[in-house]
Motif scaffolding. Structure first.
Motif, PDB file in Angstrom:
ATOM      1  N   PRO A  37       0.796  -1.237   0.000  1.00 21.91           N
ATOM      2  CA  PRO A  37       0.000   0.000   0.000  1.00 21.91           C
ATOM      3  C   PRO A  37       0.823   1.279   0.000  1.00 21.91           C
ATOM      4  O   PRO A  37       0.341   2.320  -0.405  1.00 21.91           O
ATOM      5  CB  PRO A  37      -0.822  -0.124   1.290  1.00 21.91           C
ATOM      6  N   GLY A  38       2.072   1.228   0.473  1.00 14.37           N
ATOM      7  CA  GLY A  38       2.896   2.438   0.523  1.00 14.37           C
ATOM      8  C   GLY A  38       3.449   2.670   1.914  1.00 14.37           C
ATOM      9  O   GLY A  38       2.884   2.213   2.916  1.00 14.37           O
ATOM     10  N   LEU A  39       4.558   3.395   1.992  1.00 12.61           N
ATOM     11  CA  LEU A  39       5.257   3.574   3.266  1.00 12.61           C
ATOM     12  C   LEU A  39       4.510   4.474   4.238  1.00 12.61           C
ATOM     13  O   LEU A  39       4.874   4.541   5.413  1.00 12.61           O
ATOM     14  CB  LEU A  39       6.659   4.135   3.006  1.00 12.61           C
ATOM     15  N   ALA A  40       3.495   5.176   3.770  1.00 11.18           N
ATOM     16  CA  ALA A  40       2.726   6.040   4.667  1.00 11.18           C
ATOM     17  C   ALA A  40       1.739   5.256   5.530  1.00 11.18           C
ATOM     18  O   ALA A  40       1.218   5.776   6.521  1.00 11.18           O
ATOM     19  CB  ALA A  40       1.976   7.094   3.859  1.00 11.18           C
ATOM     20  N   ALA A  73       6.824   3.479  -3.200  1.00  5.52           N
ATOM     21  CA  ALA A  73       5.648   4.346  -3.121  1.00  5.52           C
ATOM     22  C   ALA A  73       5.454   4.833  -1.691  1.00  5.52           C
ATOM     23  O   ALA A  73       5.593   4.070  -0.741  1.00  5.52           O
ATOM     24  CB  ALA A  73       4.411   3.587  -3.587  1.00  5.52           C
ATOM     25  N   GLY A  74       5.144   6.105  -1.546  1.00  4.96           N
ATOM     26  CA  GLY A  74       4.871   6.669  -0.222  1.00  4.96           C
ATOM     27  C   GLY A  74       6.063   7.292   0.460  1.00  4.96           C
ATOM     28  O   GLY A  74       5.906   7.919   1.517  1.00  4.96           O
ATOM     29  N   GLY A  81       9.125   6.897   7.413  1.00  5.34           N
ATOM     30  CA  GLY A  81       8.985   5.505   7.016  1.00  5.34           C
ATOM     31  C   GLY A  81      10.088   5.075   6.071  1.00  5.34           C
ATOM     32  O   GLY A  81      10.591   3.950   6.148  1.00  5.34           O
ATOM     33  N   ALA A  82      10.489   5.974   5.161  1.00  3.41           N
ATOM     34  CA  ALA A  82      11.574   5.664   4.235  1.00  3.41           C
ATOM     35  C   ALA A  82      12.881   5.465   5.000  1.00  3.41           C
ATOM     36  O   ALA A  82      13.653   4.538   4.713  1.00  3.41           O
ATOM     37  CB  ALA A  82      11.711   6.771   3.199  1.00  3.41           C
ATOM     38  N   ASP A 140       0.762  16.221  -7.347  1.00  5.20           N
ATOM     39  CA  ASP A 140      -0.033  15.017  -7.089  1.00  5.20           C
ATOM     40  C   ASP A 140       0.804  13.953  -6.373  1.00  5.20           C
ATOM     41  O   ASP A 140       1.696  14.296  -5.615  1.00  5.20           O
ATOM     42  CB  ASP A 140      -0.701  14.490  -8.342  1.00  5.20           C
ATOM     43  N   GLY A 141       0.485  12.680  -6.590  1.00  2.00           N
ATOM     44  CA  GLY A 141       1.092  11.645  -5.774  1.00  2.00           C
ATOM     45  C   GLY A 141       0.552  11.672  -4.357  1.00  2.00           C
ATOM     46  O   GLY A 141       1.232  11.274  -3.414  1.00  2.00           O
ATOM     47  N   ARG A 142      -0.689  12.098  -4.216  1.00  2.00           N
ATOM     48  CA  ARG A 142      -1.281  12.306  -2.891  1.00  2.00           C
ATOM     49  C   ARG A 142      -2.120  11.130  -2.410  1.00  2.00           C
ATOM     50  O   ARG A 142      -2.719  11.199  -1.342  1.00  2.00           O
ATOM     51  CB  ARG A 142      -2.154  13.562  -2.909  1.00  2.00           C
ATOM     52  N   GLY A 143      -2.155  10.044  -3.182  1.00  2.00           N
ATOM     53  CA  GLY A 143      -3.005   8.933  -2.805  1.00  2.00           C
ATOM     54  C   GLY A 143      -4.393   9.088  -3.386  1.00  2.00           C
ATOM     55  O   GLY A 143      -4.833  10.202  -3.713  1.00  2.00           O
ATOM     56  N   LEU A 144      -5.099   7.988  -3.508  1.00  2.00           N
ATOM     57  CA  LEU A 144      -6.366   7.992  -4.237  1.00  2.00           C
ATOM     58  C   LEU A 144      -7.435   8.864  -3.589  1.00  2.00           C
ATOM     59  O   LEU A 144      -8.244   9.489  -4.287  1.00  2.00           O
ATOM     60  CB  LEU A 144      -6.882   6.552  -4.374  1.00  2.00           C
ATOM     61  N   LEU A 145      -7.479   8.935  -2.269  1.00  3.20           N
ATOM     62  CA  LEU A 145      -8.523   9.718  -1.620  1.00  3.20           C
ATOM     63  C   LEU A 145      -8.319  11.217  -1.803  1.00  3.20           C
ATOM     64  O   LEU A 145      -9.280  11.985  -1.848  1.00  3.20           O
ATOM     65  CB  LEU A 145      -8.590   9.379  -0.126  1.00  3.20           C
TER      66      LEU A 145
END
Length: 301
Positions: A37-40, A73-74, A81-82, A140-145
């Protein structure tokens, strides 16, 4: 391959994870796994480290990593997280690790570390522009929501809704009704995880196929997606003065879609060029060089 000199490169998206280990003789060991899902997402660094350990130890021929370059991603929205992921892998393999966002490794690979605009149109959507003096601009790159407008997940969600509404008689008939499963099980899955970008992105090929075949509803969705992606690229480009765009991501696997997107970029006075390399090439570069314009976005351990 000499296991003593393996550079492990990772391209980790929300749909797919690709791993390539490069030896000094140019040969490689490769592995594929599911995306994350991503590092966030809470707990993501630990799960990601474990998934990568499994993929790396399963490489054939076997390798002993001497360094890692990872695009995940994230990483931009979750720098802690990275950094956590970099530290975990450095401890696990006793090797230096460089972790950056997948858009950073995509840009580095596409422009061989130099200036330009990289537009990634995959499960998510993001544009990153880099000027020769190191100035950057991301959109962008802000996630789907919150964003990822025009992405595979965005297209898939729009297709799902269109198919559902047509089936209910609330919208014009569309070929998408026969291509996308909107049954109770699919709706239940989306209800349980409304931001499951990978699941929604699986519907994007059906929308592209229907649009190319002339379905009006699908054509409308794709037209809006292309316009939004081009607008995202332009918004990233303007603050840096860059006008050359390289396009990467799963949606570009459709020649028809890529040509539509290229035309939309040209209408905004943006020139497209073929990427010099892939995100995996970018991962290899960040593993070996430390003087890149995007160095400030790379987490090292």
């Amino acid at each position: 391959m000499s296991s003593e000199d393996a550079i492990v490169c990772v391209d980790l998206g929300k749909t797919r994870c690709r791993v390539t280990a490069w030896g000094p003789d140019g040969r490689s060991s490769d592995a594929d796994g599911p995306g994350l899902p991503g590092l966030a997402v809470p707990g993501a660094p630990e799960r990601t480290a474990e998934a990568l350990r499994s993929l790396v130890t399963g490489l054939s021929p076997a390798v002993v990593p001497t360094s890692f370059g990872i695009g995940a991603a994230g990483a931009l929205s979750a720098p802690d997280g990275a950094a956590d992921l970099a530290n975990r892998l450095a401890r696990a393999f006793d090797a230096p690790v460089a972790v950056a966002s997948d858009i950073v490794t995509a840009h580095v690979g596409a422009f061989d570390g130099s200036a330009g605009v990289c537009l990634v149109a995959g499960t998510g959507a993001v544009a990153l522009a880099v000027a020769p003096d190191g100035r950057t601009s991301r959109r962008d790159g802000r996630g789907l929501l919150a964003g990822d407008v025009g992405s595979g997940a965005w297209i898939g969600r729009a297709g799902f809704r269109a198919a559902e509404m047509a089936a209910a008689g609330a919208a014009a008939p569309t070929a998408l009704s026969g291509l996308i499963d909107t049954g109770d099980a699919a709706v239940a899955r989306l209800t349980a995880a409304p931001s499951d970008a990978a699941f929604l992105a699986r519907h994007a090929p059906a929308v592209l196929s229907a649009a190319e075949a002339g379905d009006a509803t699908a054509e409308r969705i794709v037209h809006e997606a292309v316009e939004e992606l081009a607008a995202t690229a332009l918004a990233a480009a303007l603050p840096t003065g860059q006008r050359t765009v390289s396009i990467l991501g799963g949606l570009t696997g459709s020649d028809w879609f890529r040509h539509r997107l290229t035309a939309a970029l040209a209408a905004r006075d943006l020139t497209t060029r073929a990427p010099a390399g892939t995100a995996l090439d970018g991962a290899r570069i960040i593993a070996t060089l430390r003087d890149l314009p995007l160095e400030g976005f790379i987490h090292r351990a």
